[in-house]
Write a protein that holds these residues in place. Structure first.
Motif, short mmCIF file in Angstrom:
data_model
loop_
_atom_site.label_atom_id
_atom_site.label_comp_id
_atom_site.label_asym_id
_atom_site.label_seq_id
_atom_site.Cartn_x
_atom_site.Cartn_y
_atom_site.Cartn_z
N ARG A 45 26.65 37.97 63.13
CA ARG A 45 26.27 39.30 63.87
C ARG A 45 27.50 40.56 62.97
O ARG A 45 27.55 40.93 61.90
CB ARG A 45 26.68 40.00 64.41
N GLU A 78 20.45 39.75 71.51
CA GLU A 78 20.70 38.32 71.31
C GLU A 78 19.36 37.21 71.46
O GLU A 78 18.68 37.17 72.11
CB GLU A 78 21.87 38.24 71.70
N PRO A 125 21.16 34.29 64.56
CA PRO A 125 21.12 34.58 66.39
C PRO A 125 20.58 35.93 67.36
O PRO A 125 20.69 35.55 68.01
CB PRO A 125 22.92 35.02 66.50
N GLY A 126 20.09 36.81 66.22
CA GLY A 126 20.00 38.09 67.02
C GLY A 126 18.87 38.97 66.18
O GLY A 126 18.93 38.32 64.45
N TRP A 138 21.05 45.84 69.09
CA TRP A 138 22.22 45.18 68.72
C TRP A 138 20.51 43.46 70.08
O TRP A 138 21.29 43.52 70.89
CB TRP A 138 22.49 43.91 68.65
#
Length: 343
Positions: free
Chosen positions: A256, A320, A309-310, A318
Motif C-alpha cells: 500500500r 485489506e 494486498p487490498g 483501504w
C-alpha cells in the motif's frame, strides 16, 4: 436476466464464469466470432467480452459488435466509452487533450514534410510510439533528429511492422535469463522472425503517421492504478535494466505504501471524467514531480494483480485482503442491468 459471456479460457472470461457459478447468476457462453451472435444473445441482458490487441479477429470484430449491441440497448462490457480508444495511442492523445488529462506533450504528424520540419528543431530525446502495442512493445527512445528522420521516412514509405520480431526476441531472452520464460518461448520468438503472429498479418504495416511523446527522465518506475466503479487497485512497475520502459518489465511492487494517495484520488477523478467502466492509468512524474498519464487501457493481465494486498474505495479507505477485480466487473454489469430494468 441472463449474462452472455464470450466462450474463452483466456483473459477475464474464466473468472466471470466462476463468479456467476458461485453466485447462481444465469449465464450463457457464446462465441463472439459467430455471424449469428446478435441472435445468440437476443434473450440476454448483457454481453461480456474481454477482447485483446493480440487477436486479429478481435481487432476486426470487437468494437463493431459491441457498439452495435450497445446501440440496440444491450448492456456490454466493455462499453463504447470504456474501449473506443483501447490500444490506440493516437486516440488517447486527442482524448487526453480534449478532457484536459495531464500527459506528456505528444506530437502526431500525418504527412512526411511536416514531421521532418518538426524533427529538425525538436529537443531530443523523444519517445517514438506506434499507435498499438502492449507491454512497451513498439516504443523506443529516439536520441537525435537523424534517427527520427529515418523513422519518419519509413512511416511514410514501407511502414513499421506491428510486430517487432527482433525486439521480441531480446525481450524473451531477458525474461529467459530472469527465469520467467521457457526455452520454448524463446524458440517461439525465433520462429516469429519468419512467421509473424496472426494479429500482425491482419493489421499489416503501420504507415501514414508518426507519433512522438515528450521524454520524462528520472522515472525508475511507473504506477498503474486500475479503477473499476467505486474501487481501485494498484501496481508499481520498475523499469528494465538499462532501459526507460516499465510496462512488461516483470518487476513489481504491491504494498500500500508504494502508492501516493493523491495519485489514487486523481485516478478516481479521471475515471469519472472518462465515464469508463474499467480503466488502468499508467502514471509517471514530470520534472516538477506532477503525475502524468502515459496511456490507458481497460484490459490487463489477470494473474499479475493477484498478489495485491487490498484496494481503495472512492473515499480512499483501504480494504485489506484478497479480492478479484473481475468480480467487480460482473457486479457493475448486473447493477446497470437492474438500473435499466427499474427505469
Amino acid at each position: 436476466m441472463k449474462l452472455a459471456i464470450h466462450d474463452s479460457d483466456r483473459g477475464f472470461h474464466p473468472r466471470w464464469v466462476d463468479y456467476c457459478e458461485r453466485n447462481n447468476i444465469p449465464y450463457r457462453r457464446v462465441n463472439c466470432y459467430r455471424s449469428d451472435l446478435v441472435a445468440a444473445v437476443a434473450d440476454c441482458g448483457a454481453l461480456m467480452w474481454h477482447h485483446t490487441q493480440m487477436d486479429g479477429r478481435d481487432h476486426l470484430m470487437a468494437r463493431p459488435v459491441l457498439t452495435a449491441l450497445e446501440q440496440a440497448g444491450t448492456v456490454v462490457f466493455p462499453d463504447f466509452q470504456t474501449a473506443w480508444h483501447f490500444d490506440n495511442k493516437l486516440s488517447q492523445k486527442y482524448l487526453f487533450e480534449a478532457l484536459d488529462i495531464p500527459t506528456p506533450r505528444t506530437e502526431a504528424f500525418f504527412d512526411r514534410d511536416t514531421a521532418l520540419t518538426w524533427a529538425a528543431t525538436a529537443t531530443w530525446p523523444q519517445v517514438f510510439k506506434l499507435k498499438g502495442g502492449a507491454g512497451a512493445v513498439n516504443v523506443r527512445l529516439v536520441h537525435s533528429a537523424s534517427e527520427a528522420r529515418r523513422l519518419i521516412r519509413r512511416a511514410f514509405g514501407r511502414g513499421h511492422p506491428n510486430y517487432d520480431a527482433w525486439g521480441s526476441i531480446k525481450e524473451r531472452w531477458r525474461k529467459y535469463r530472469m527465469g520467467s520464460a521457457s526455452i520454448r518461448e524463446l524458440a517461439k520468438g525465433l520462429l516469429r522472425v519468419f512467421q509473424p503472429p496472426p494479429f500482425a498479418r491482419v493489421l499489416g504495416a503501420e504507415r501514414g503517421y508518426v507519433l512522438f511523446q515528450e521524454y520524462l527522465p528520472n522515472n525508475d518506475h511507473d504506477i498503474r492504478i486500475i479503477v473499476i466503479g467505486d474501487r481501485a487497485l494498484g501496481l508499481k512497475r520498475y523499469v528494465r535494466e538499462n532501459d526507460f520502459r516499465a510496462s512488461g518489465s516483470g518487476h513489481f511492487g504491491y504494498a500500500r505504501e508504494e502508492f501516493p494517495e493523491p495519485i489514487v484520488a486523481l485516478a478516481f477523478e479521471l475515471a469519472e471524467r472518462l465515464d469508463s467502466q474499467c480503466v488502468a492509468f499508467d502514471f509517471v512524474h514530470d520534472q516538477a514531480g506532477e503525475p502524468m498519464v502515459l496511456e490507458i487501457s481497460y484490459g490487463f493481465v489477470t494473474e499479475v494483480y493477484d498478489p495485491c494486498p487490498g484496494y481503495w474505495d472512492r473515499s480512499l479507505q483501504w480494504h485489506e485482503g484478497a479480492f478479484r477485480p473481475q468480480d467487480w466487473m460482473v457486479e457493475q454489469v448486473l447493477a446497470e442491468c437492474e438500473r435499466r430494468k427499474r427505469k
